[in-house]
Structures are given as structure tokens and as C-alpha cells.
Design a protein around this motif. Structure first.
Motif, PDB file in Angstrom:
ATOM      1  N   GLY A   1      -4.492  -0.521   6.245  1.00 23.25           N
ATOM      2  CA  GLY A   1      -5.722  -1.294   6.034  1.00 23.25           C
ATOM      3  C   GLY A   1      -6.791  -0.813   6.969  1.00 23.25           C
ATOM      4  N   PHE A   2      -8.016  -1.148   6.663  1.00 22.01           N
ATOM      5  CA  PHE A   2      -9.140  -0.596   7.406  1.00 22.01           C
ATOM      6  C   PHE A   2      -9.500  -1.425   8.644  1.00 22.01           C
ATOM      7  CE2 PHE A   2      -9.208   1.609   3.510  1.00 22.01           C
ATOM      8  CZ  PHE A   2      -9.679   2.852   3.819  1.00 22.01           C
ATOM      9  N   ARG A   3      -8.827  -2.572   8.793  1.00 18.85           N
ATOM     10  CA  ARG A   3      -9.069  -3.377   9.996  1.00 18.85           C
ATOM     11  C   ARG A   3      -7.769  -3.601  10.720  1.00 18.85           C
ATOM     12  NH1 ARG A   3     -12.050  -8.646   7.866  1.00 18.85           N
ATOM     13  NH2 ARG A   3     -13.451  -7.651   6.388  1.00 18.85           N
TER      14      ARG A   3
ATOM     15  N   ASN B   1      -5.304   4.612   7.322  1.00 17.09           N
ATOM     16  CA  ASN B   1      -5.988   3.434   6.782  1.00 17.09           C
ATOM     17  C   ASN B   1      -5.504   2.987   5.406  1.00 17.09           C
ATOM     18  OD1 ASN B   1      -7.617   2.967   9.019  1.00 17.09           O
ATOM     19  ND2 ASN B   1      -9.101   4.510   8.355  1.00 17.09           N
ATOM     20  N   ALA B   2      -5.180   3.916   4.546  1.00 17.66           N
ATOM     21  CA  ALA B   2      -4.764   3.525   3.190  1.00 17.66           C
ATOM     22  C   ALA B   2      -3.423   2.796   3.194  1.00 17.66           C
ATOM     23  CB  ALA B   2      -4.712   4.743   2.264  1.00 17.66           C
TER      24      ALA B   2
ATOM     25  N   SER C   1      -6.200   9.582   4.063  1.00 21.45           N
ATOM     26  CA  SER C   1      -6.450   8.476   3.123  1.00 21.45           C
ATOM     27  C   SER C   1      -7.498   8.815   2.060  1.00 21.45           C
ATOM     28  CB  SER C   1      -6.911   7.233   3.890  1.00 21.45           C
ATOM     29  OG  SER C   1      -5.869   6.753   4.703  1.00 21.45           O
ATOM     30  N   ASN C   2      -8.565   9.475   2.476  1.00 24.79           N
ATOM     31  CA  ASN C   2      -9.677   9.697   1.548  1.00 24.79           C
ATOM     32  C   ASN C   2      -9.506  10.892   0.620  1.00 24.79           C
ATOM     33  OD1 ASN C   2     -11.385   7.570   2.299  1.00 24.79           O
ATOM     34  ND2 ASN C   2     -11.944   8.702   4.164  1.00 24.79           N
TER      35      ASN C   2
ATOM     36  N   ASN D   1       0.834  -1.213   0.000  1.00 27.56           N
ATOM     37  CA  ASN D   1       0.000   0.000   0.000  1.00 27.56           C
ATOM     38  C   ASN D   1       0.862   1.253   0.000  1.00 27.56           C
ATOM     39  OD1 ASN D   1      -2.314  -1.548   0.159  1.00 27.56           O
ATOM     40  ND2 ASN D   1      -2.538  -1.325   2.386  1.00 27.56           N
TER      41      ASN D   1
END
Ligand SMILES: *Cc1c(COP(=O)(O)O)cnc(C)c1O
Length: 216
Positions: free
Chosen positions: A213-215, A209-210, A191-192, A5
């Protein structure tokens, strides 16, 4: 996967844009993976967590404090923090300056400007920023240096709105930069919205998160 990522983001942005890997709530093992891939700038939101992670991880990491500051805890990061993004009060600078003197260093800071419409988002106004920068109290501090601005855009699907907010921050940044050679960092983009932020002039993005990861 985390490392993939990071490299994907890196390959799609200009090289002058610095990536801060936001590691809040992420375990040491994940941070170490990103570190081993060469990442050295990490950001945290909570001072307790920042202090713990600083203790457990390699000492050449540049730690960025990006979360809301609690005056009574600032003293715990004075010996190592690299850049504090979230200055909102002269009081924060006073405490940091005192700690920086103790540790014989200069702590770099950004003023956090409120650009989002959400009430709960932090930051000060342009006028309040001017007041801090022009104040005798600040000008007499030798161990803290304000080198730029940070902002968080509204959480929205409306790209024009986000873009307008970032452009406003960039505009203010340039006004300060004209009068102050030390101004060189504009920390905006998460991230967004980091692609929008970069188009609007950002040179430092804070990505959680990017990368991770989101978890958990
Ligand atoms: C959590 C956080 C980020 C990273 O957010 P992501 O959406 O995970 O990229 C960036 N800046 C601040 C101030 C944050 O609190």
C-alpha cells in the motif's frame, strides 16, 4: 489487504517471475502478514534496517539487498544476505567475498546497470560490467558469484521509454548469459512498471507499494 495485493499480482504474472516484496520502511507486523501468506523473498534498501529485520523475523526468509551499498556497512549482512542486487564496484565484491569466507558461504550478486536517464539513479555501464566480470580480481574470488543484472527504469509515464530501457538491459543480460552459465537472474520491474518489465524479459520483480500500500 496486503496479502490480497500480493495474490492479485501473482495471479497476473507468469510463474517463472519471482516476486521480491520490498519491505523498506514497513513495520515487522506487515511483513509478518505477507510471510504468513507464504512469501519468503523480501528486499530492503538500507543495511541497518535489513539487519534489524533479519534479527526480528523468521530465519527462512531470503533477504535481498537492493539499495545503494555503503562499503563500511556491508560486513553486517555477510552472514545472511541471500542476494545482493546493487553491486557497482569491485570493492563491494571484495568486502562481500571476505565476509563470505568468514562465514563459509557463497554470496550471490547482481550487477546494477544504469538504464534510467535520471542522473541520481545508480548503476554502472555495460563496459564497466564487462571489466568487473573479466577482472582477475573477480575471477579469483571463490565466495561471491555474479549471477545476473539489476536495473531501475526512468520514472516516467512514457511506456515506450521504459520499455526501451528494459529491452536494453535484457539485451546486455543475454550477451553475458551466452558466455556464462551462472547468469540467470534479470531483476527489473517495480510497482509502476513490472508489467512492462516482464514483457521485456524480466524474471525477478521488486514490488513495494503495490503490495504494502502507498501509506504506512
Ligand atoms: C523501493 C524500491 C523498489 C520498490 O519500489 P515500489 O515502487 O514501491 O514497488 C524496488 N527496487 C528498488 C531498488 C527500490 O529502491
Amino acid at each position: 489487504m496486503n496479502v490480497g495485493n500480493l495474490f492479485k499480482i501473482k495471479s497476473n504474472i507468469p510463474s517463472y517471475v519471482k516476486i521480491i516484496a520490498v519491505s523498506k520502511n514497513k513495520p515487522i507486523s506487515k511483513i509478518k502478514e505477507i510471510y504468513d501468506a507464504g512469501q519468503r523473498d523480501f528486499g530492503e534498501n538500507y543495511i541497518n534496517e535489513l539487519v534489524e529485520k533479519h534479527k526480528s523475523l523468521p530465519k527462512d526468509i531470503r533477504w535481498h539487498m537492493i539499495g545503494k551499498l555503503q562499503s563500511n556497512k556491508i560486513k553486517y549482512i555477510g552472514n545472511f544476505v541471500y542476494l545482493v542486487h546493487s553491486i557497482e564496484k569491485i570493492k563491494h565484491l571484495k568486502i562481500l567475498n571476505k565476509e563470505a569466507i568468514k562465514h563459509n558461504r557463497v554470496i550471490q550478486c547482481l550487477l546494477q546497470i544504469k538504464i534510467a536517464e535520471e542522473k541520481k539513479k545508480s548503476g554502472i555501464t555495460y563496459l564497466e560490467a564487462i571489466q568487473i566480470l573479466k577482472s582477475d580480481i573477480y575471477l579469483n574470488m571463490k565466495n561471491v558469484k555474479i549471477i545476473g543484472l539489476m536495473g531501475i527504469a526512468t520514472f516516467s509515464q512514457n511506456k515506450n521509454k521504459i520499455s526501451d530501457e528494459f529491452k536494453y538491459l535484457y539485451q546486455i543480460f543475454n550477451i553475458f548469459k551466452e558466455k556464462n552459465n551462472e547468469f540467470n537472474i534479470i531483476s527489473m520491474g517495480m510497482s509502476n512498471d513490472y508489467n512492462i518489465a516482464i514483457k521485456c524479459g524480466s524474471n525477478m520483480i521488486r514490488i513495494g507499494n503495490a503490495i504494502f500500500g502507498f501509506r504506512n
